[in-house]
Design a protein around this motif. Structure first.
Motif, PDB file in Angstrom:
ATOM      1  N   UNK A   1     -14.493  -3.008  -6.492  1.00  0.00           N
ATOM      2  CA  UNK A   1     -14.337  -1.957  -5.488  1.00  0.00           C
ATOM      3  C   UNK A   1     -13.101  -2.232  -4.621  1.00  0.00           C
TER       4      UNK A   1
ATOM      5  N   UNK B   1       0.818  -1.222   0.000  1.00  0.00           N
ATOM      6  CA  UNK B   1       0.000   0.000   0.000  1.00  0.00           C
ATOM      7  C   UNK B   1       0.851   1.272   0.000  1.00  0.00           C
TER       8      UNK B   1
ATOM      9  N   UNK C   1     -15.212   4.520  -7.949  1.00  0.00           N
ATOM     10  CA  UNK C   1     -16.227   3.833  -7.145  1.00  0.00           C
ATOM     11  C   UNK C   1     -17.579   4.451  -7.487  1.00  0.00           C
TER      12      UNK C   1
ATOM     13  N   UNK D   1      -9.988  -1.492  -6.456  1.00  0.00           N
ATOM     14  CA  UNK D   1      -9.732  -0.045  -6.508  1.00  0.00           C
ATOM     15  C   UNK D   1      -9.141   0.428  -5.179  1.00  0.00           C
ATOM     16  N   UNK D   2      -9.682  -0.101  -4.085  1.00  0.00           N
ATOM     17  CA  UNK D   2      -9.157   0.267  -2.761  1.00  0.00           C
ATOM     18  C   UNK D   2      -7.676  -0.089  -2.674  1.00  0.00           C
ATOM     19  N   UNK D   3      -7.347  -1.286  -3.154  1.00  0.00           N
ATOM     20  CA  UNK D   3      -5.938  -1.705  -3.109  1.00  0.00           C
ATOM     21  C   UNK D   3      -5.084  -0.820  -4.008  1.00  0.00           C
ATOM     22  N   UNK D   4      -5.665  -0.443  -5.134  1.00  0.00           N
ATOM     23  CA  UNK D   4      -4.944   0.372  -6.108  1.00  0.00           C
ATOM     24  C   UNK D   4      -4.562   1.737  -5.548  1.00  0.00           C
ATOM     25  N   UNK D   5      -5.459   2.317  -4.749  1.00  0.00           N
ATOM     26  CA  UNK D   5      -5.160   3.655  -4.222  1.00  0.00           C
ATOM     27  C   UNK D   5      -4.330   3.585  -2.939  1.00  0.00           C
TER      28      UNK D   5
ATOM     29  N   UNK E   1      -4.854   1.410  -0.155  1.00  0.00           N
ATOM     30  CA  UNK E   1      -5.496   1.040   1.112  1.00  0.00           C
ATOM     31  C   UNK E   1      -4.829  -0.219   1.647  1.00  0.00           C
TER      32      UNK E   1
ATOM     33  N   UNK F   1     -22.337   1.139   2.206  1.00  0.00           N
ATOM     34  CA  UNK F   1     -22.379  -0.171   1.547  1.00  0.00           C
ATOM     35  C   UNK F   1     -23.738  -0.842   1.709  1.00  0.00           C
TER      36      UNK F   1
ATOM     37  N   UNK G   1       2.051   1.961  -3.406  1.00  0.00           N
ATOM     38  CA  UNK G   1       0.969   2.454  -4.278  1.00  0.00           C
ATOM     39  C   UNK G   1       0.575   3.895  -3.966  1.00  0.00           C
ATOM     40  N   UNK G   2       0.875   4.348  -2.768  1.00  0.00           N
ATOM     41  CA  UNK G   2       0.602   5.759  -2.460  1.00  0.00           C
ATOM     42  C   UNK G   2       1.654   6.660  -3.101  1.00  0.00           C
TER      43      UNK G   2
ATOM     44  N   UNK H   1     -11.214   9.427  -0.901  1.00  0.00           N
ATOM     45  CA  UNK H   1     -10.979   8.071  -0.401  1.00  0.00           C
ATOM     46  C   UNK H   1      -9.495   7.709  -0.423  1.00  0.00           C
ATOM     47  N   UNK H   2      -8.818   8.121  -1.527  1.00  0.00           N
ATOM     48  CA  UNK H   2      -7.385   7.820  -1.638  1.00  0.00           C
ATOM     49  C   UNK H   2      -6.570   8.534  -0.560  1.00  0.00           C
TER      50      UNK H   2
ATOM     51  N   UNK I   1      -7.399   6.629   3.100  1.00  0.00           N
ATOM     52  CA  UNK I   1      -6.677   5.377   3.369  1.00  0.00           C
ATOM     53  C   UNK I   1      -5.289   5.647   3.942  1.00  0.00           C
TER      54      UNK I   1
END
Lengths: 241, 305
Positions: free
Chosen positions: B212, A79, A95, B215-219, B221, B28, A82-83, A106-107, A110
């Motif tokens: 979803x 993670x 999303x 995408x969370x992993x991509x950004x 998280x 959700x 990726x940041x 959201x980015x 996290x």
């Protein structure tokens, strides 16, 4: 000599089904560079990008980002990698149930960014991509170009050192494509290293940046500041010749 | 943006994350109402089965325990025994141990009870006097000691015979053990199957939201950041489902018990107040646990895939 920000040494990638996606790739990108990756569908452009943000691991060879060997990283470190790397895709990957603002925020969330920082940074990113007035819209209420701009804002929100764009204009009309390239140029001018995989010949020629040509998983040409396609370098042109 | 390097990498309070996660959970559930309904109703149905089963097992266990507890030794004295020896017998019996009480039943009292029990079905007036002997009723503190205590009492002076319903006591104790064992095994199986069904239901939710999660992993998280909203969602769904089931069971039990008391009053059915508070809390706790565990299993499978 400037240390490369991205370095691939003798990288090979074979997928579990036996497909050889990358073959003996050696590549070095210096900080602040703007690089186009061009080639046919299946030439290995996306596979190469996936190695950089650790979506895949190389079968052989080293992938080094900011001096760190990516494939050696623990799962818990991914993670943080990726940041440091923003990624945008042809299909935007927003999303659907979150507004533009929420998608970008959201980015930041996290990373544990404080509540006071989030609105300021999100608005700044949305201003950069000229989308601030549509911050409360859902992705489905935006055009393709606007969705891609929202995706760019999200990719930039954590001040990444690298921005990877996999066919960012693949679903867009020429005007929107041009908008996206302008934004990417602007981001690059601020010092972010940019790697764009594309089929958009006209764009590559206009931008006159470094062009890496891939074919069947290999780098077959690396042209600096190239008017690549118009110089009869296109693989199709070669085939026809 | 480059001038803003103040994004903290760590340090926000737990409250910050809890607020983020709760907001995610609400969003959700709002955006996947059908999946939530599926999860909640699955938990509810399984909690209903589990709850009713617990009620049956607990009542059977209580019945068996009560019946076993009623077991006592009956000591019949011979003709040489006279009522002046009652206290001597009592002290000797207490010395054996495990004796809760020693209750003397004079032969006249025994005859009166017999007459009452037969309730004029048989005419006892034809009998020449009272043929029944003096006797003692000796309850013990643990049915397991019926036999050894009875054997020791049989050796005391003037004891003709002892009777403690050996077969009945043995059968009841065995029944009690079987009820507990079978009940426990079925409860474990029900819990395991509940967990499996819930985790599969939540797995469908995870599958529906795999893009979803990607995408969370991509950004950037972290796994725990992705995992917690799912766990909280599972807990919420488990809590709602089990609370609904507990309410239904509670209402039904409170309606049914008075009716049963009227129709089969000899059976010791547990009062709602004795069982329901524990069952309600237990079911809701179990629902939360199953929801959390099911979510954890499902999301971990996806994250590690």
């Amino acid at each position: 000599m400037v240390e490369p920000i991205i370095e691939l040494q003798n990288v090979n990638l074979i997928y579990p089904n036996g497909t050889r996606a990358l073959k003996n790739i050696d590549l070095s990108v210096t900080p602040g560079e703007f690089v186009f990756l061009v080639g046919h569908t299946g030439s290995g452009k996306s596979s190469l990008m996936k190695l950089i943000y650790r979506e895949n691991d190389p079968t052989l060879g080293l992938v080094i980002v900011e001096g760190n060997e990516v494939s050696e990283m623990k799962r818990s470190q991914i993670p943080y990698l990726r940041r440091r790397i923003g990624v945008i895709f042809q299909d935007f990957r927003l999303l659907g149930h979150k507004t533009v603002f929420e998608n970008v925020a959201y980015a930041l969330q996290v990373t544990g960014a404080s509540r006071s920082v989030i609105p300021r940074k999100v608005n700044k990113a949305l201003t950069l991509v000229n989308l601030r007035e549509k911050a409360d819209r859902l992705p489905s209420q935006l055009s393709g170009g606007e969705q891609q701009r929202a995706a760019i804002a999200r990719a930039l929100i954590n001040d990444p050192v690298i921005l990877l764009a996999d066919e960012p204009t693949g679903n867009l009309d020429p005007d929107s494509s041009w908008d996206i390239m302008q934004i990417l140029s602007k981001v690059n001018a601020r010092g972010t290293t940019i790697l764009v995989a594309t089929h958009n010949q006209q764009m590559v020629d206009i931008m006159q940046k470094r062009v890496i040509v891939m074919d069947h998983g290999e780098i077959i040409k690396d042209v600096q500041n190239g008017m690549y396609f118009s110089n009869d370098n296109h693989p199709h042109n070669n085939e026809e010749a | 943006m480059s001038e803003e390097k103040d994004t903290p990498r760590r340090g926000p309070s737990g409250g910050y994350y809890i607020e983020c996660f709760l907001r995610e959970v609400i969003t959700n559930i709002r955006h996947n109402p059908m999946m939530s309904v599926a999860s909640v109703s699955t938990v509810m149905v399984l909690a209903l089965i589990l709850g009713f089963f617990v009620i049956i097992v607990v009542n059977l266990d209580a019945l068996a325990t009560e019946l076993t507890g009623e077991m006592q030794i009956k000591v019949y004295m011979d003709s040489n025994f006279n009522p002046e020896q009652v206290n001597t017998f009592k002290s000797q019996a207490y010395e054996i141990g495990h004796v809760v009480k020693v209750n003397f039943v004079p032969k006249d009292e025994a005859f009166r009870r017999l007459r009452q029990r037969l309730n004029a079905k048989l005419d006892l007036n034809d009998l020449d006097g009272n043929p029944l002997p003096d006797s003692f009723e000796v309850p013990v503190d643990d049915p397991n000691f019926l036999e050894p205590v009875a054997q020791k009492i049989a050796q005391l002076a003037n004891v003709a015979t002892v009777d403690y319903g050996r077969e009945e006591a043995y059968k009841l104790m065995k029944l009690n053990h079987v009820i507990r064992l079978v009940g426990f095994v079925i409860l474990v199986m029900l819990f395991a199957s509940t967990l499996l069904i819930i985790s599969n239901t939540i797995r469908l939710t995870v599958f529906a939201r795999r893009k979803e999660i990607d995408i969370m992993q991509l950004v950037g998280a972290a796994d725990w950041f992705i995992r917690w909203p799912f766990i909280l969602e599972g807990v919420t769904q488990g809590m709602i489902g089990s609370a609904l089931a507990a309410t239904l069971i509670d209402i039904s039990y409170r309606i049914v018990v008075p009716q049963l008391h009227k129709s089969i009053s000899f059976l010791p059915i547990m009062a709602p107040a004795q069982i329901m508070p524990f069952l309600n809390i237990g079911l809701v706790f179990l629902g939360c646990a199953v929801g959390a565990l099911g979510s954890l299993i499902s999301i971990n499978r996806h994250l590690k895939a």
